[in-house]
Design an enzyme around this catalytic site. Structure first.
Site, PDB file in Angstrom:
ATOM      1  N   ASP A  78       0.866  -1.187   0.000  1.00  0.00           N
ATOM      2  CA  ASP A  78       0.000   0.000   0.000  1.00  0.00           C
ATOM      3  C   ASP A  78       0.901   1.234   0.000  1.00  0.00           C
ATOM      4  O   ASP A  78       2.067   1.173   0.393  1.00  0.00           O
ATOM      5  CB  ASP A  78      -0.884  -0.024   1.260  1.00  0.00           C
ATOM      6  N   LYS A  79       0.308   2.336  -0.481  1.00  0.00           N
ATOM      7  CA  LYS A  79       1.029   3.619  -0.446  1.00  0.00           C
ATOM      8  C   LYS A  79       0.160   4.606   0.314  1.00  0.00           C
ATOM      9  O   LYS A  79      -1.061   4.605   0.160  1.00  0.00           O
ATOM     10  CB  LYS A  79       1.244   4.116  -1.873  1.00  0.00           C
ATOM     11  N   HIS A  80       0.776   5.423   1.143  1.00  0.00           N
ATOM     12  CA  HIS A  80       0.013   6.447   1.853  1.00  0.00           C
ATOM     13  C   HIS A  80       0.724   7.782   1.693  1.00  0.00           C
ATOM     14  O   HIS A  80       1.930   7.871   1.868  1.00  0.00           O
ATOM     15  CB  HIS A  80      -0.086   6.098   3.345  1.00  0.00           C
ATOM     16  N   SER A  81      -0.066   8.801   1.365  1.00  0.00           N
ATOM     17  CA  SER A  81       0.508  10.135   1.246  1.00  0.00           C
ATOM     18  C   SER A  81      -0.010  10.979   2.400  1.00  0.00           C
ATOM     19  O   SER A  81      -1.159  10.836   2.825  1.00  0.00           O
ATOM     20  CB  SER A  81       0.069  10.741  -0.089  1.00  0.00           C
ATOM     21  N   THR A 118      -8.544  10.993  -1.631  1.00  0.00           N
ATOM     22  CA  THR A 118      -8.677  10.014  -2.722  1.00  0.00           C
ATOM     23  C   THR A 118     -10.131   9.559  -2.891  1.00  0.00           C
ATOM     24  O   THR A 118     -10.611   9.399  -4.010  1.00  0.00           O
ATOM     25  CB  THR A 118      -7.742   8.823  -2.418  1.00  0.00           C
ATOM     26  N   ARG A 166      -8.028  15.798  18.682  1.00  0.00           N
ATOM     27  CA  ARG A 166      -6.827  16.518  18.209  1.00  0.00           C
ATOM     28  C   ARG A 166      -7.249  17.713  17.361  1.00  0.00           C
ATOM     29  O   ARG A 166      -6.670  18.789  17.441  1.00  0.00           O
ATOM     30  CB  ARG A 166      -5.935  15.579  17.389  1.00  0.00           C
ATOM     31  N   SER A 181      -1.560   7.606  14.311  1.00  0.00           N
ATOM     32  CA  SER A 181      -2.803   7.691  13.545  1.00  0.00           C
ATOM     33  C   SER A 181      -2.657   7.027  12.174  1.00  0.00           C
ATOM     34  O   SER A 181      -3.475   6.197  11.778  1.00  0.00           O
ATOM     35  CB  SER A 181      -3.173   9.177  13.395  1.00  0.00           C
ATOM     36  N   LYS A 185      -3.883   2.592  11.267  1.00  0.00           N
ATOM     37  CA  LYS A 185      -4.894   2.232  10.263  1.00  0.00           C
ATOM     38  C   LYS A 185      -4.299   1.276   9.226  1.00  0.00           C
ATOM     39  O   LYS A 185      -4.973   0.380   8.739  1.00  0.00           O
ATOM     40  CB  LYS A 185      -5.441   3.503   9.606  1.00  0.00           C
ATOM     41  N   LYS A 186      -3.033   1.460   8.908  1.00  0.00           N
ATOM     42  CA  LYS A 186      -2.382   0.573   7.934  1.00  0.00           C
ATOM     43  C   LYS A 186      -2.170  -0.819   8.535  1.00  0.00           C
ATOM     44  O   LYS A 186      -2.365  -1.834   7.874  1.00  0.00           O
ATOM     45  CB  LYS A 186      -1.033   1.168   7.496  1.00  0.00           C
TER      46      LYS A 186
END
Ligand code: URA
Length: 413
Positions: A78-81, A118, A166, A181, A185-186
């Protein structure tokens, strides 16, 4: 130690240890800590920071606060930005990886503030669903190789509790809290290999290279500590990525990239993340075919993807160069504020976004332009946010004789 003692300890400046962090996450989820207690804890943690061990404990405790997804022995990537203006890389990368035989269970978010989401972009495709249940996701991952869907209520519920607080207490920009955070989730989504894109610049969460690097390094250390193969890249967000910023306009640009075209910077970034051998899959149609299969599997209208459209109620204003020269600046923050004000973004989680408004640049940083050349198209609905958008673009885009000075490299070393 009871809750009051734990609170007093961070109040007095001692960073919470792993055990203390686990106890606070448990208390946040089971309701034994009150909102003021949690808010105070977050504010003090913002000051004290946390050790790597405590960040790993935070990540794992938050991931364990709900159901963990399990893909059996299928290796997942997976990729997360961290988010930016015009960042449509996920739309291209998930099907590209899938077309190369990788399994990509991508759980994504919605936009908040200047950075687009996204899910909002994909929902510009008529019928596209992002609320798929676990059985659907499992079948789609097996048959298509990828999905891009929303976070279910069962995935890391501790993050929802803490993130809302937050937001209310201005403690979002804390490295340990961001790390917990994102990574929880990942981890809960069963990701085996994680590629992180940490954006830096005026259109990003992290505006300085030093802060972005500190976040990237913490994400990698904690990701590895929590059992995910994690890498992070710092990438430029001093200008938008690609030319389109909005929702439908970004899907169009992602489709162009999936068909072997699109802006050079978008393609370069996608290929850098996708790895060797990935170029051919963009150029020979495999990645686009996979994207179409994903869209159909998620209920979307694949025919919409290539169709020329003139969305009703949308009008276009053309911004032109007021002098001849080189494009010296296209400030990501200014373009982001323009697009947000047009209605493509949201200020709070409950707001809807307009899928069709946005900004499409007609030129890139460093390009030569003549006076009167088209610089940008502004797509607006009934003039909403138009005046402010034009003012933001006026300040944010500059043409001069020198061209860009001090622009970040696309991938910051
Ligand atoms: N994205 C997240 O998911 N969490 C944060 O804290 C910041 C960005």
């Amino acid at each position: 130690m009871d809750l009051a003692e734990r609170l007093a300890s961070v109040r007095d400046g001692t960073p919470p240890d792993a055990g203390s962090v686990r106890a606070m996450v448990a208390a946040a989820v089971d309701g034994s800590a009150t909102r003021p207690q949690l808010a105070a804890w977050l504010a003090w943690v913002f000051r004290t920071g946390m050790s790597d061990d405590a960040m790993v404990a935070l990540t794992q405790a938050m991931a364990d606060s709900g159901r963990r997804m399990d893909w059996g022995d299928v290796p997942t990537i997976d990729k997360h930005s961290t988010g930016g203006v015009g960042d449509k890389v996920s739309l291209v990368l998930a099907p590209l990886w899938a077309s190369l035989g990788r399994s990509v269970p991508m759980i994504s978010g919605r936009g908040l503030g200047l950075t687009g989401g996204t899910l909002d972009k994909l929902e510009a495709i008529p019928g596209f669903r992002t609320d798929l249940d676990a059985d659907h996701l499992r079948k789609q991952l097996r048959e298509v190789g990828c999905f891009i869907s929303g976070q279910t209520s069962e995935l890391a519920p501790a993050d929802r509790v803490l993130y809302a607080l937050r937001n209310e207490t201005s403690t979002v920009p804390s490295i340990p809290l961001i790390v917990g955070s994102i990574l929880s989730k990942k981890l809960a989504a069963g990701v085996g290999t994680l590629v992180l894109d940490v954006k830096v610049g005026s259109g990003a969460f992290m505006q300085s290279v030093d802060r972005a690097r500190a976040l990237a390094e913490a994400l990698v250390r904690v990701g590895l500590g929590a059992g995910m193969a994690t890498e992070a890249h710092l990438t430029a967000m001093d200008r938008p990525l690609g030319l389109a910023a909005g929702n439908a306009v970004e899907v169009n640009e992602a489709v162009a990239c999936l068909r072997g075209g699109g802006p050079a910077d978008l393609r370069a970034l996608v290929l850098a993340f996708a790895g060797p051998g990935s170029e051919a899959a963009l150029d020979d149609g495999r990645a686009f075919a996979c994207f179409e299969r994903m869209v159909v599997a998620q209920g979307g209208d694949a025919a919409w993807l290539g169709r020329p459209r003139d969305p009703s109620g949308i009008r276009r204003v053309v911004v032109r160069a007021n002098r001849t020269g080189l494009v010296a600046k296209i400030d990501a923050g200014s373009v982001g504020r323009a697009v947000f004000g047009l209605g493509a973004g949201r200020a709070s989680a409950e707001e809807a976004v307009d899928p069709e408004v946005g900004v499409v640049l007609q030129t890139a940083l460093g390009a030569k332009v003549q006076v009167g050349d088209e610089i940008a198209h502004v797509l607006h609905r009934d003039g909403r946010g138009l005046e402010a958008a034009l003012a933001h673009l006026d300040v944010g885009i500059r043409v001069d004789d020198m061209g860009p000075v001090g622009a970040l490299d696309l991938i910051v070393r």
